[in-house]
Design an enzyme around this catalytic site. Sequence first.
Site, PDB file in Angstrom:
ATOM      1  N   ASP A 176      -8.712  -6.781  -4.527  1.00 55.46           N
ATOM      2  CA  ASP A 176      -8.403  -5.479  -3.921  1.00 55.46           C
ATOM      3  C   ASP A 176      -9.206  -4.374  -4.604  1.00 55.46           C
ATOM      4  O   ASP A 176      -9.093  -4.166  -5.814  1.00 55.46           O
ATOM      5  CB  ASP A 176      -6.908  -5.187  -4.044  1.00 55.46           C
ATOM      6  CG  ASP A 176      -6.472  -3.982  -3.226  1.00 55.46           C
ATOM      7  OD1 ASP A 176      -7.331  -3.303  -2.623  1.00 55.46           O
ATOM      8  OD2 ASP A 176      -5.253  -3.726  -3.178  1.00 55.46           O
ATOM      9  N   HIS A 199      -7.532  -5.902   0.063  1.00 54.25           N
ATOM     10  CA  HIS A 199      -6.329  -5.101   0.274  1.00 54.25           C
ATOM     11  C   HIS A 199      -5.423  -5.695   1.341  1.00 54.25           C
ATOM     12  O   HIS A 199      -4.251  -5.328   1.436  1.00 54.25           O
ATOM     13  CB  HIS A 199      -6.754  -3.675   0.658  1.00 54.25           C
ATOM     14  CG  HIS A 199      -5.669  -2.661   0.538  1.00 54.25           C
ATOM     15  ND1 HIS A 199      -4.940  -2.463  -0.611  1.00 54.25           N
ATOM     16  CD2 HIS A 199      -5.170  -1.759   1.444  1.00 54.25           C
ATOM     17  CE1 HIS A 199      -4.061  -1.496  -0.427  1.00 54.25           C
ATOM     18  NE2 HIS A 199      -4.170  -1.066   0.822  1.00 54.25           N
ATOM     19  N   SER A 231       0.835  -1.203   0.000  1.00 58.32           N
ATOM     20  CA  SER A 231       0.000   0.000   0.000  1.00 58.32           C
ATOM     21  C   SER A 231       0.872   1.256   0.000  1.00 58.32           C
ATOM     22  O   SER A 231       1.693   1.424  -0.891  1.00 58.32           O
ATOM     23  CB  SER A 231      -0.953  -0.051   1.207  1.00 58.32           C
ATOM     24  OG  SER A 231      -2.016   0.852   1.056  1.00 58.32           O
TER      25      SER A 231
END
Length: 345
Positions: A290, A323, A147
């Site tokens: 995601d 995610h 991320s």
Amino acid sequence: MTADAWTPRVHRSAEFRLASGVVLPELVQQHVAFGTLNAAGDNAIIVLHGLTTGPAMLSPGAFAAEGAWCDLVGPGRAIDSDRWFVICPNALGSSYGTTGPASIDPRTGKPWGTTFPDITIGDMVVAQKRLLDHYGVTRLAAAVGPSMGGYQAFEWGVAYPDFVQRVVAAVTSPFHGASATSVASLLAALATAPAWRDGRYVDTPGSMVPFMTTLRIATLERYGIAAELATAFPDPIRREAEIRRLAAEWAAVFDPAALLTLTKALETHDVRPRLHTMRAPLLYVNSRTDRAFPPSLAPQVMPLFAAAGVNARYIELDSDKGHLASGADAALWSTELERFLLTPV
């Protein structure tokens, strides 16, 4: 590893100039580090965390919305601390001990809050370079992270091409896309909280916790928390209670202005114009489910890497954990990660 390995370390240094030209009077960087740096100083791996977590993403049993990497990092794991000197710094502007909005502004004696200067992903990386210099690191074997950590890993690759040997970027992108967190949406949400008071919440400590808890629940649900907790909490009511518990735990310590500061930094992230400077091979990893960085990014960015001369390999995790997949389903790619780190460059 012993419990002492997880004790946060603090490095303080003098004035730090941001890309904006603003000078912070002091730079404090909280971090964890374990393993042994070799005599040449070139066996270090920097692990970079996501937007809402910190070095605790590596601790045993950790939970992190951007992926807890405790199953990827440690003795005998893909990022083997018996082989590598592993360092995980809390990012500049964050809420876990590094200089940021919750730090005291020496001019006022109060927390910076929303007066904390704007920063960039590049500022985070320059600060981390100072920390690595302190330890005597002469070259990074790899810059890795999920991320926002992936944003920083990309920045390491383009900003210090002769210093970084490998880049691993997971559930992320070389640029900030429309599906990711936005400043506009965050500001709109903050404006609905009476305690926010246009950023004057710092005068009433703890007043934003209920709002931050609600915000966190929405984020966790978007990131795929239900799938992550389904096995441990098959009952929907108990699962919902656990999500609320995790959200409240985070909200109690994460500063609202830090979230805003980091989100602003995310929106300036775009390494595409500098990809041609990157010499390190890249392992790019995304998740099938995601929603923040959907797998549809791969057909867009892989040709960019090729055109820039970046030796890039792509892995798409067949995970239902959204995610969180890079950490929650670490087994899906840990072997590939280990192989990548051990491949001569």
